[in-house]
Enzyme design. Structure first.
Site, PDB file in Angstrom:
ATOM      1  CG  ASN A  19      -0.337  -4.121  10.365  1.00  0.00           C
ATOM      2  OD1 ASN A  19       0.152  -4.937   9.585  1.00  0.00           O
ATOM      3  ND2 ASN A  19      -1.544  -3.612  10.213  1.00  0.00           N
ATOM      4  CD  GLU A  67      -0.766   1.370   3.293  1.00  0.00           C
ATOM      5  OE1 GLU A  67       0.131   2.197   3.517  1.00  0.00           O
ATOM      6  OE2 GLU A  67      -1.949   1.518   3.631  1.00  0.00           O
ATOM      7  CG  HIS A  74      -3.537  -8.896   8.863  1.00  0.00           C
ATOM      8  ND1 HIS A  74      -2.300  -8.382   8.574  1.00  0.00           N
ATOM      9  CD2 HIS A  74      -4.343  -7.841   9.136  1.00  0.00           C
ATOM     10  CE1 HIS A  74      -2.361  -7.055   8.657  1.00  0.00           C
ATOM     11  NE2 HIS A  74      -3.584  -6.706   8.992  1.00  0.00           N
ATOM     12  CB  CYS A 100      -2.935  -5.755   5.527  1.00  0.00           C
ATOM     13  SG  CYS A 100      -2.661  -4.197   6.385  1.00  0.00           S
TER      14      CYS A 100
END
Ligand code: ZN
Lengths: 403, 143
Positions: free
Chosen positions: A324, A137, A292, A169
């Site tokens: 993250n 991203e 995730h 993600c």
């Protein structure tokens, strides 16, 4: 419905665009259950859905991970240091610390370093790589592919498929799906699927504590001697869910706060995980489960909802100490698990990308792991290589100081 | 807008900057950073492609605090003189380290990093830098 029929249909639609035809052919030849993965063409989606009819089709055969590589920039900022600026109590922080890219690092350099480790582990000539897909991203250019720069840095031959993927993600695992399809169909011998990000969080936003930098690459080829892990299964579940987005020309994303939980992360992770069950697996078969990791709490909560013991999730959790890493997040957990797994063990990995969707994969670890693991840095070594910076240096490193 | 980096020049040097591929004169030893069939120093046509190693030793360094245009974002940054096993020397950016670590003779390894940025709208230039070796010679970071 046979794969040949699907392939024929695709050939009749040459005007659908070369990328659409190539991807649809590859997936149809040996179907990955994969809904609309990326912006290609409506015909592409149509054909993938056709290919996904029938439960058996999600079972992959003959596709394996031959190399994997992770890279984490060395700077860290403690969540408590960010909290100090905004007067937030330490007890409310989602992670302990997060990785921060240095001033000379971006998605291109992070992707290239992770991929160079994947190639080193595989021990193959980069010229045999037929596809380089980078999901992120935070591609450095709005128009100009990250993948072509990464491929040239790695010394990959120019006879190559390359594209940048975008799906918050899960952009990295989307690359895994596409490369697997291309390998399974025989269109390429090896392909690189990379997830890399230098994620942006607006100052004072909840995401500022977790938006981190890192990358993971998987080098995927045919199963056989030397394979690190067979990719047995791939499935995907997507819906139009507006939990997180960034409009064109905007520097920071927007998100729906609490809306990012139940209808977004949990709904998609759980739906994709249940597809794995519907196709004949049981959670007991998995030695490790990687979800995730947008924060430390969510992967454990998802496991609890599915009745998966926390001890299967714990080995793959990296978010608490690096944050993250967005497109690399679930793949980083996978890399950490591969670092410690034994031949014969099974790994379930489920990614999540806002907007929204989840990709589920089942990996079966093979003998190759023993010999190849030591050829590149372990995730634990990359986590150990760290240097703390304060909030002022963090602002500089992330380009938040503007004249 | 004035472009600091002309795309053709940038493009011609990419194999050198990304992977340290050089074109070495077999007659006089001169090293070229772009594909050429004639040596610029001695005019010999015996020029062959070669690759500099991925590891080097630090000779010396300096810290740039007043950077030229397009290099401002990374300042202050370190520029070092490094030497390869065969004696070839190269000026290169040094990254991921504190100044205290940079003792002459320490082992460095090549990585690929962002070198410069032509403002907000121009090209981003990537290329080799060196950092204190962390990979114990098991492989080459950055390709
Ligand atoms: Zn010469």
């Amino acid at each position: 419905m046979t794969a040949g029929y699907i392939s024929l249909n695709v050939r009749n639609h040459q005007y659908a665009g070369r990328v659409a035809v190539i991807l649809a052919e590859a997936v149809a030849e040996n179907p990955v259950r994969c809904c609309q993965s990326t912006v290609v063409d409506y015909r592409f989606n149509t054909f993938i859905r056709v290919g996904a009819i029938g439960d058996e089709l999600s079972r992959l055969s003959g596709v394996a991970v031959h190399g994997y590589g992770a890279y984490i920039p060395m700077f860290r900022i403690k969540a408590s240091e960010i909290a100090r600026i905004w007067g937030v109590p330490d007890s409310e922080l989602p992670v302990l610390e997060k990785s921060v890219n240095s001033l000379d690092e971006d998605t291109v350099t992070i992707a290239a370093e992770a991929a160079s480790y994947a190639i080193a582990r595989a021990g193959i000539d980069p010229d045999r790589i037929g596809a380089v897909y980078v999901g992120s991203e935070s591609h450095p250019y709005a128009v100009k592919p990250t993948g072509t720069i990464v491929a040239d840095v790695l010394g990959v031959n120019s006879k190559l498929l390359s594209a940048d993927l975008e799906f918050a993600c899960k952009a990295g695992t989307e690359a895994v799906e596409l490369v697997s399809g291309l390998v399974a169909s025989g269109m390429i011998e090896y392909g690189l699927a990379i997830g890399a990000d230098t994620a942006q969080g607006r100052p004072r936003d909840a995401l500022e504590y977790t938006a981190a930098a890192g990358g993971v690459a998987l080098l995927i080829g045919r199963s056989g001697e030397g394979a690190i892990a067979d990719l047995e299964y791939a499935a995907s579940y997507v819906t139009d869910t507006p939990d997180f987005w960034r409009r064109n020309h905007e520097r920071y994303p927007m998100h729906g706060s609490r809306f990012t939980g139940a209808p977004a992360y949990f709904h998609h992770i759980i739906s994709a995980a249940k597809m794995v069950l519907d196709d004949g697996y049981s959670f007991d078969e998995f030695d490790y489960v990687v979800f995730h990791q947008p924060n430390t709490k969510f992967p454990y909560a998802a496991a609890k909802m599915l009745g998966i013991p926390a001890k299967k999730v714990e080995p793959g959790v990296v978010c608490n100490v690096i944050g993250n890493t967005y497109a690399a997040s679930s793949m980083m957990g996978l890399a950490k698990v591969l670092d410690q797994s034994k031949p014969g063990e099974r790994i379930l990995m489920v990614s999540y990308g806002s907007g929204a969707g989840s990709d589920a994969f089942v990996f079966r670890v093979r003998e190759g792991i023993q010999e190849k693991r030591g050829r590149a840095p372990l995730v634990s070594e990359l986590i150990e290589r760290r240097r703390y910076i304060d909030y002022a240096l963090y602002l500089k490193a992330r380009g938040k100081i503007r004249e | 807008m004035h472009a600091v980096f002309r795309p053709p020049v940038n493009w011609r040097h990419r194999r050198f900057r990304y992977r340290l591929v050089v074109w070495r004169c077999q007659n006089c030893g001169a090293v070229h950073h772009y594909a050429t069939s004639i040596c610029r120093r001695c005019r010999s046509n015996r020029v062959a492609e070669d690759k500099l190693p991925d590891r080097a030793r630090l000779i010396t360094y300096t810290v740039v605090k007043n950077p030229p245009v397009a290099f401002e974002k990374q300042a202050p940054y370190i520029v070092g003189l490094v030497e390869f096993e065969d004696g070839t020397r190269l000026v290169a950016g040094i990254t991921d380290c504190d100044l205290e670590e940079l003792k002459p003779g320490i082992e460095l390894e090549r990585v690929v990093r962002k070198i410069a940025e032509d403002g907000e709208s121009g090209l981003i230039v990537y290329g080799y830098k060196f950092r204190p070796a962390i990979t114990r010679g098991r492989y080459t970071p950055g390709g």
